[in-house]
Design an enzyme around this catalytic site. Structure first.
Site, PDB file in Angstrom:
ATOM      1  N   SER A 226      46.790  18.510  19.336  1.00  0.00           N
ATOM      2  CA  SER A 226      46.519  19.291  20.554  1.00  0.00           C
ATOM      3  C   SER A 226      46.710  18.395  21.762  1.00  0.00           C
ATOM      4  O   SER A 226      46.433  17.199  21.711  1.00  0.00           O
ATOM      5  CB  SER A 226      45.101  19.863  20.510  1.00  0.00           C
ATOM      6  OG  SER A 226      44.151  18.828  20.607  1.00  0.00           O
ATOM      7  N   GLY A 228      45.825  19.533  25.253  1.00  0.00           N
ATOM      8  CA  GLY A 228      45.304  20.232  26.428  1.00  0.00           C
ATOM      9  C   GLY A 228      46.248  21.329  26.879  1.00  0.00           C
ATOM     10  O   GLY A 228      46.785  22.079  26.045  1.00  0.00           O
ATOM     11  N   GLY A 231      49.561  22.165  25.188  1.00  0.00           N
ATOM     12  CA  GLY A 231      49.624  22.987  23.983  1.00  0.00           C
ATOM     13  C   GLY A 231      49.453  22.255  22.676  1.00  0.00           C
ATOM     14  O   GLY A 231      48.720  21.269  22.585  1.00  0.00           O
ATOM     15  N   GLY A 257      39.237  22.320  21.399  1.00  0.00           N
ATOM     16  CA  GLY A 257      39.837  21.775  20.184  1.00  0.00           C
ATOM     17  C   GLY A 257      39.205  22.383  18.932  1.00  0.00           C
ATOM     18  O   GLY A 257      39.888  22.641  17.940  1.00  0.00           O
ATOM     19  N   ASP A 258      37.899  22.604  18.975  1.00  0.00           N
ATOM     20  CA  ASP A 258      37.206  23.206  17.827  1.00  0.00           C
ATOM     21  C   ASP A 258      37.685  24.637  17.612  1.00  0.00           C
ATOM     22  O   ASP A 258      37.878  25.092  16.480  1.00  0.00           O
ATOM     23  CB  ASP A 258      35.688  23.203  18.059  1.00  0.00           C
ATOM     24  CG  ASP A 258      35.172  21.818  18.439  1.00  0.00           C
ATOM     25  OD1 ASP A 258      35.779  20.826  17.995  1.00  0.00           O
ATOM     26  OD2 ASP A 258      34.199  21.744  19.199  1.00  0.00           O
TER      27      ASP A 258
HETATM   28  N1  LIG Z   1      43.756  23.617  30.666  1.00  0.00           N
HETATM   29  C1  LIG Z   1      44.070  24.337  29.588  1.00  0.00           C
HETATM   30  N2  LIG Z   1      44.743  25.508  29.717  1.00  0.00           N
HETATM   31  C2  LIG Z   1      45.077  26.242  28.651  1.00  0.00           C
HETATM   32  N3  LIG Z   1      44.788  25.891  27.393  1.00  0.00           N
HETATM   33  C3  LIG Z   1      44.121  24.739  27.192  1.00  0.00           C
HETATM   34  C4  LIG Z   1      43.728  23.897  28.267  1.00  0.00           C
HETATM   35  N4  LIG Z   1      43.075  22.829  27.764  1.00  0.00           N
HETATM   36  C5  LIG Z   1      43.060  22.997  26.423  1.00  0.00           C
HETATM   37  N5  LIG Z   1      43.696  24.135  26.071  1.00  0.00           N
HETATM   38  C6  LIG Z   1      43.938  24.653  24.722  1.00  0.00           C
HETATM   39  O1  LIG Z   1      42.973  24.104  23.853  1.00  0.00           O
HETATM   40  C7  LIG Z   1      43.612  23.273  22.868  1.00  0.00           C
HETATM   41  C8  LIG Z   1      42.717  22.099  22.547  1.00  0.00           C
HETATM   42  O2  LIG Z   1      42.508  21.342  23.713  1.00  0.00           O
HETATM   43  P1  LIG Z   1      42.467  19.749  23.718  1.00  0.00           P
HETATM   44  O3  LIG Z   1      43.781  19.215  23.341  1.00  0.00           O
HETATM   45  O4  LIG Z   1      41.887  19.370  25.034  1.00  0.00           O
HETATM   46  O5  LIG Z   1      41.478  19.485  22.491  1.00  0.00           O
HETATM   47  P2  LIG Z   1      40.276  18.486  22.303  1.00  0.00           P
HETATM   48  O6  LIG Z   1      40.459  17.290  23.175  1.00  0.00           O
HETATM   49  O7  LIG Z   1      40.117  18.295  20.851  1.00  0.00           O
HETATM   50  O8  LIG Z   1      39.105  19.387  22.831  1.00  0.00           O
HETATM   51  P3  LIG Z   1      37.509  19.219  22.666  1.00  0.00           P
HETATM   52  O9  LIG Z   1      37.255  17.938  21.892  1.00  0.00           O
HETATM   53  O10 LIG Z   1      37.008  19.154  24.078  1.00  0.00           O
HETATM   54  O11 LIG Z   1      37.079  20.446  21.946  1.00  0.00           O
HETATM   55  C9  LIG Z   1      44.961  22.903  23.481  1.00  0.00           C
HETATM   56  O12 LIG Z   1      45.908  22.569  22.487  1.00  0.00           O
HETATM   57  C10 LIG Z   1      45.300  24.183  24.231  1.00  0.00           C
HETATM   58  O13 LIG Z   1      45.841  25.158  23.361  1.00  0.00           O
HETATM   59  O1  LIG Z   2      30.370  12.955  19.754  1.00  0.00           O
HETATM   60  P1  LIG Z   2      31.327  13.810  18.951  1.00  0.00           P
HETATM   61  O2  LIG Z   2      30.748  14.199  17.618  1.00  0.00           O
HETATM   62  O3  LIG Z   2      32.707  13.243  18.865  1.00  0.00           O
HETATM   63  O4  LIG Z   2      31.553  15.151  19.762  1.00  0.00           O
HETATM   64  C1  LIG Z   2      30.456  16.003  19.976  1.00  0.00           C
HETATM   65  C2  LIG Z   2      30.864  17.081  20.952  1.00  0.00           C
HETATM   66  O5  LIG Z   2      31.269  16.538  22.217  1.00  0.00           O
HETATM   67  O6  LIG Z   2      31.952  17.820  20.417  1.00  0.00           O
HETATM   68  C3  LIG Z   2      31.816  19.184  20.739  1.00  0.00           C
HETATM   69  C4  LIG Z   2      33.028  19.670  21.467  1.00  0.00           C
HETATM   70  O7  LIG Z   2      34.173  19.495  20.707  1.00  0.00           O
HETATM   71  C5  LIG Z   2      30.517  19.313  21.502  1.00  0.00           C
HETATM   72  O8  LIG Z   2      29.853  20.493  21.132  1.00  0.00           O
HETATM   73  C6  LIG Z   2      29.739  18.087  21.144  1.00  0.00           C
HETATM   74  O9  LIG Z   2      28.780  17.691  22.091  1.00  0.00           O
END
Ligand SMILES: Nc1ncnc2c1ncn2[C@@H]1O[C@H](COP(=O)(O)OP(=O)(O)OP(=O)(O)O)[C@@H](O)[C@H]1O
Ligand SMILES: O=P(O)(O)OC[C@@]1(O)O[C@H](CO)[C@@H](O)[C@@H]1O
Length: 324
Positions: A226, A228, A231, A257-258
């Site tokens: 992923s 952000g 995509g 991401g979840d």
């Molecule tokens: N600004 C945005 N606009 C549209 N879609 C987004 C945006 N940010 C994230 N997404 C969607 O969410 C997916 C996951 O986001 P990201 O890559 O930030 O994951 P992550 O860092 O694992 O997230 P988190 O750990 O905060 O749950 C992206 O691949 C995209 O599809």
């Molecule tokens: O500290 P970790 O375990 O890496 O991430 C925990 C966390 O940031 O991940 C979730 C979002 O993905 C939140 O609900 C939670 O607080």
């Protein structure tokens, strides 16, 4: 409907704070605050349960503040198989500013000892051996609490794989690297997590694709990256795809991401064609950034968000692991 077990070894109560602008060192006035039972595996469970799956949540919960989790699990209609450990589950602060910037402040979590770890493994063995409770897939998501080492996670991954279960892992750092060596079915790093594994910065689409192909070549059947708003890349035996979400105003990216991981697992377990699975998962993760919390598949405009999500097969990529 599939039976899914999510393991959150280090859950959290998320204190989500919405504020106009964060000014460090000053008194900041909030616009909204929520305290939510969370942690990556719990967030994944929320999405999977909402999409109709039979979900069990497990991991370690502090016995002293599990009330919000109990209430959440009841409303999510998931089975609570969390082991209770002495002390409190950590509280993670998520400071979401009006311009979409989020500051995460995550605690280390409650220490887990060898006895608790063995209790978890024994419980898993019993569940896996019971045909009425054996999951169709296991998700292990989030960081490791103090006391649990990256090689514990690798051993857990290998144990579940040896038992014939699909295992989807979402973690970071050394835990991710060692888990990859244990060959989970799927991993979903974000750009920074994948860059740490790959040992190089991945700030272009091409660099991310090469790293995703390396993951696949390392034996990961479903390599999901992923990035952000840029995509998702998905490399699997069926081919390679890219999805770009619609442009949306961001309220909070926590849980995006979840949501992506959960919804893609939903598509795979439901046997949906890859393009359809990736479209839904990407659109749902995009939906999640419009508000605090995970994506809502029942949003009125969710069909439009799916239409606005661009998915393309990367025809010049062969799934054997090389750029043509
Ligand atoms: N600004 C945005 N606009 C549209 N879609 C987004 C945006 N940010 C994230 N997404 C969607 O969410 C997916 C996951 O986001 P990201 O890559 O930030 O994951 P992550 O860092 O694992 O997230 P988190 O750990 O905060 O749950 C992206 O691949 C995209 O599809
Ligand atoms: O500290 P970790 O375990 O890496 O991430 C925990 C966390 O940031 O991940 C979730 C979002 O993905 C939140 O609900 C939670 O607080």
């Amino acid at each position: 409907m599939a039976r899914v077990l999510t393991l959150t070894l280090n859950p959290a109560l998320d204190l989500s704070v919405g504020l106009e602008r964060l000014v460090p060192g000053k008194v900041n006035r909030t616009r909204e605050t929520h305290l939510t039972a969370a942690g990556k595996g719990v967030n994944v469970a929320r999405v999977l349960a909402d999409l109709g799956h039979d979900v069990t949540v497990s991991g370690f919960l502090g016995a002293d503040n599990d009330g919000p989790f109990l209430r959440a699990f009841e409303s999510m209609k998931v089975e609570d198989a969390f082991l209770r450990v002495p002390g409190e589950t950590r509280i993670n602060a998520k400071l979401a500013e009006a311009d979409g910037r989020v500051t995460d402040i995550n605690g280390p979590g409650t220490a887990i000892d060898a006895t608790d770890w063995q209790r978890l493994l024994d419980g898993l063995d019993t569940r896996i051996g019971d045909s009425r409770r054996r999951p169709d897939a296991v998700v292990i998501a989030g960081s490791l609490p103090p006391g649990i080492a990256p090689d514990n996670l690798a051993a857990l991954t290998a144990r579940l794989r040896d038992a014939g279960l699909p295992v989807w892992v979402d973690t970071s750092g050394e835990a991710l690297a060692l888990a990859i060596d244990a060959r989970p079915t799927a991993v979903k790093p974000n750009e920074q997590e994948l860059a740490a594994w790959a040992g190089e910065s991945l700030d272009t689409g091409e660099a991310r694709l090469k790293a995703a192909l390396r993951l696949y070549a390392a034996g990961i059947e479903e390599a999901v990256v992923s990035a952000g708003p840029a995509g998702v890349l998905w490399v699997s035996r069926r081919g390679a795809w890219q999805a770009i979400p619609p442009h949306l105003a961001v309220a909070s990216t926590v849980g995006a991401g979840d949501t992506l991981l959960a919804a893609l697992l939903h598509g795979v377990l439901s046997g949906h064609p890859p393009e359809q699975a990736l479209r839904l998962a990407t659109a749902l993760s995009a939906e999640s950034v419009r508000h605090m919390g995970v994506g809502n598949a029942h949003a009125d405009d969710f069909p439009q968000l799916q239409q606005q999500t661009r998915v393309r097969r990367l025809n010049d990529v062969d799934a054997g692991g090389a750029l043509a």
